[in-house]
Design an enzyme around this catalytic site. Structure first.
Site, PDB file in Angstrom:
ATOM      1  N   TYR A  12       7.949  17.207  16.094  1.00 23.74           N
ATOM      2  CA  TYR A  12       9.148  17.291  15.267  1.00 23.74           C
ATOM      3  C   TYR A  12       9.839  18.638  15.428  1.00 23.74           C
ATOM      4  O   TYR A  12      11.070  18.724  15.413  1.00 23.74           O
ATOM      5  CB  TYR A  12       8.799  17.045  13.794  1.00 23.74           C
ATOM      6  CG  TYR A  12       8.474  15.598  13.513  1.00 23.74           C
ATOM      7  CD1 TYR A  12       9.471  14.703  13.160  1.00 23.74           C
ATOM      8  CD2 TYR A  12       7.166  15.132  13.633  1.00 23.74           C
ATOM      9  CE1 TYR A  12       9.188  13.373  12.920  1.00 23.74           C
ATOM     10  CE2 TYR A  12       6.870  13.812  13.401  1.00 23.74           C
ATOM     11  CZ  TYR A  12       7.880  12.922  13.042  1.00 23.74           C
ATOM     12  OH  TYR A  12       7.589  11.603  12.825  1.00 23.74           O
ATOM     13  N   VAL A  64      12.097  10.868  -0.750  1.00 24.67           N
ATOM     14  CA  VAL A  64      11.413   9.577  -0.812  1.00 24.67           C
ATOM     15  C   VAL A  64      10.693   9.367   0.509  1.00 24.67           C
ATOM     16  O   VAL A  64      11.324   9.091   1.532  1.00 24.67           O
ATOM     17  CB  VAL A  64      12.429   8.450  -1.072  1.00 24.67           C
ATOM     18  CG1 VAL A  64      11.737   7.097  -1.084  1.00 24.67           C
ATOM     19  CG2 VAL A  64      13.152   8.693  -2.389  1.00 24.67           C
ATOM     20  N   THR A  65       9.392   9.547   0.504  1.00 26.35           N
ATOM     21  CA  THR A  65       8.620   9.492   1.738  1.00 26.35           C
ATOM     22  C   THR A  65       7.580   8.380   1.684  1.00 26.35           C
ATOM     23  O   THR A  65       7.176   7.920   0.625  1.00 26.35           O
ATOM     24  CB  THR A  65       7.894  10.829   1.990  1.00 26.35           C
ATOM     25  OG1 THR A  65       6.991  11.076   0.897  1.00 26.35           O
ATOM     26  CG2 THR A  65       8.886  11.982   2.093  1.00 26.35           C
ATOM     27  N   VAL A  66       7.177   7.945   2.862  1.00 26.88           N
ATOM     28  CA  VAL A  66       6.018   7.069   3.022  1.00 26.88           C
ATOM     29  C   VAL A  66       4.972   7.848   3.801  1.00 26.88           C
ATOM     30  O   VAL A  66       5.319   8.705   4.618  1.00 26.88           O
ATOM     31  CB  VAL A  66       6.389   5.755   3.764  1.00 26.88           C
ATOM     32  CG1 VAL A  66       7.238   4.861   2.891  1.00 26.88           C
ATOM     33  CG2 VAL A  66       7.084   6.031   5.102  1.00 26.88           C
ATOM     34  N   CYS A  79       6.368   4.944  10.773  1.00 30.51           N
ATOM     35  CA  CYS A  79       6.026   6.320  10.409  1.00 30.51           C
ATOM     36  C   CYS A  79       4.585   6.672  10.783  1.00 30.51           C
ATOM     37  O   CYS A  79       3.651   5.982  10.368  1.00 30.51           O
ATOM     38  CB  CYS A  79       6.228   6.489   8.904  1.00 30.51           C
ATOM     39  SG  CYS A  79       5.671   8.079   8.260  1.00 30.51           S
ATOM     40  N   TRP A  93      13.655   4.660   1.781  1.00 29.01           N
ATOM     41  CA  TRP A  93      13.066   3.553   2.519  1.00 29.01           C
ATOM     42  C   TRP A  93      13.326   2.285   1.703  1.00 29.01           C
ATOM     43  O   TRP A  93      13.311   2.314   0.467  1.00 29.01           O
ATOM     44  CB  TRP A  93      11.569   3.748   2.702  1.00 29.01           C
ATOM     45  CG  TRP A  93      11.197   4.890   3.603  1.00 29.01           C
ATOM     46  CD1 TRP A  93      10.978   6.181   3.241  1.00 29.01           C
ATOM     47  CD2 TRP A  93      10.984   4.822   5.014  1.00 29.01           C
ATOM     48  NE1 TRP A  93      10.644   6.936   4.344  1.00 29.01           N
ATOM     49  CE2 TRP A  93      10.643   6.128   5.444  1.00 29.01           C
ATOM     50  CE3 TRP A  93      11.050   3.796   5.955  1.00 29.01           C
ATOM     51  CZ2 TRP A  93      10.377   6.436   6.769  1.00 29.01           C
ATOM     52  CZ3 TRP A  93      10.774   4.097   7.287  1.00 29.01           C
ATOM     53  CH2 TRP A  93      10.444   5.401   7.688  1.00 29.01           C
TER      54      TRP A  93
END
Length: 335
Positions: free
Chosen positions: A180, A115-117, A49, A82
């Protein structure tokens, strides 16, 4: 949605969901009650990422490895979360969870956007404190100074913050997020607009960097870190997978030299894992790449070729020094 596609479509144009957790970790714990404290927090990332890669670079340049531990998720995830499939038994050894979603769900506010990093987890409660990637790195530079290594650079110098903010906002809108908007465009017109904005901004950056080694001032700053992570992924995934194909990075001489200069600087190339990058984009975005086949190329050895940017002057770390080698457990494969 767990992946970087988290967002929505407005008139067939991809719009990123930016409802991040607003909580901050600050030197004195104000205003949210989370104070910078060695050993309390765990930074959870994925090598794939670009938003997470920024935090890894900042943490390494500033020497925060001893103060903030790091958990690394695998490059492939499901629609929910993730996961820690790179760890023995698929469980993070510090947090004791198999899915980052568990730390999000431990929050009392029922956070919903996704749910992100990167995410910073309070190890004393098991809850995510923040996932605001922009604020995280600024706070690493300004709120964690008591834990910086000797010789750490000033990545967000106060005298240059207005210019840094201006430049990196343009980079975010047109480049970081622009790739993106190209890749996830719902119609031709949306893609065309995103494509033109992306390459117009890359041309602007090429002109800006033709006479200066770094984006703002004569040292590496937050702005360079934010641009680098997109450039590092450009030929590997964005050029083909996201249809950003006017030019490869290797065909844009100024930006290619600039990117190599940073890649060869400790903290940048040694945090970049091209195999995990490709595995994530080609293996997760199955609406774009239905077969899930991961291309073998490109040949990345050219990242190590001379760049000649030293002739422009500048001092990568200002009055500071380069970081030492990364911890053994955090090393990426060499080219």
């Amino acid at each position: 949605m767990a992946e970087e596609k988290q967002g929505a479509y407005v008139e067939d144009e991809f719009r990123r969901d930016t409802r991040y957790i607003p909580t901050r970790i600050t030197a004195d714990g104000q205003p949210d009650g989370f104070a910078a404290e060695a050993g309390r927090y765990r930074l959870v990332v994925s090598r794939a990422c670009p938003w997470a890669n920024r935090t890894v670079i900042s943490r390494r340049l500033l020497g925060l490895e001893g103060a903030i531990s790091m958990g690394i998720c695998g490059p492939i995830h499901d629609a929910d979360s993730w996961t820690f499939d790179l760890d023995p038994g698929g469980v993070d050894p510090v947090l004791g969870i198999p899915r980052l979603k568990d730390a999000y769900e431990a929050r009392p506010d029922g956070y919903k956007p996704g749910v992100t990093v990167p995410a910073i987890v309070d190890t004393t409660t098991g809850q995510v404190v923040t996932n605001d990637f922009r604020q995280i790195t600024e706070d690493f530079a300004t709120q964690w100074t008591a834990f910086h290594r000797e010789g750490a650079p000033d990545l967000y110098p106060e005298a240059l913050r207005a210019e840094i903010d201006e430049v990196q906002q343009l980079v975010y809108d047109d480049v970081n997020n622009g790739v993106y908007r190209c890749g996830f465009a719902g119609k031709q017109d949306s893609y065309d607009r995103a494509y033109d904005r992306l390459f117009g901004r890359l041309d602007w950056l090429s002109e800006r960097l033709s006479t200066r080694r770094y984006l703002v001032g004569d040292t590496i700053t937050e702005a360079d870190i934010r641009l680098f992570t997109t450039l590092a992924r450009f030929d590997a995934v964005y050029h083909g997978h996201f249809k950003c194909n006017r030019s490869k990075l290797t065909e844009m001489p100024v930006l290619w030299a600039y990117a190599r200069d940073l890649f060869q600087t400790p903290g940048f190339g040694d945090t970049t894992d091209f195999d995990q990058i490709k595995a994530h984009y080609y293996g997760t975005h199955l609406d774009i790449n239905p077969t899930g086949v991961i291309p073998k190329g490109p040949d990345n050895s050219s990242w190590l070729t001379p760049h000649g940017r030293e002739e422009l002057g500048g001092r990568p770390f200002g009055d500071g020094t380069p970081p030492g080698p990364p911890p053994e457990a955090e090393r990426v494969p060499e080219l």
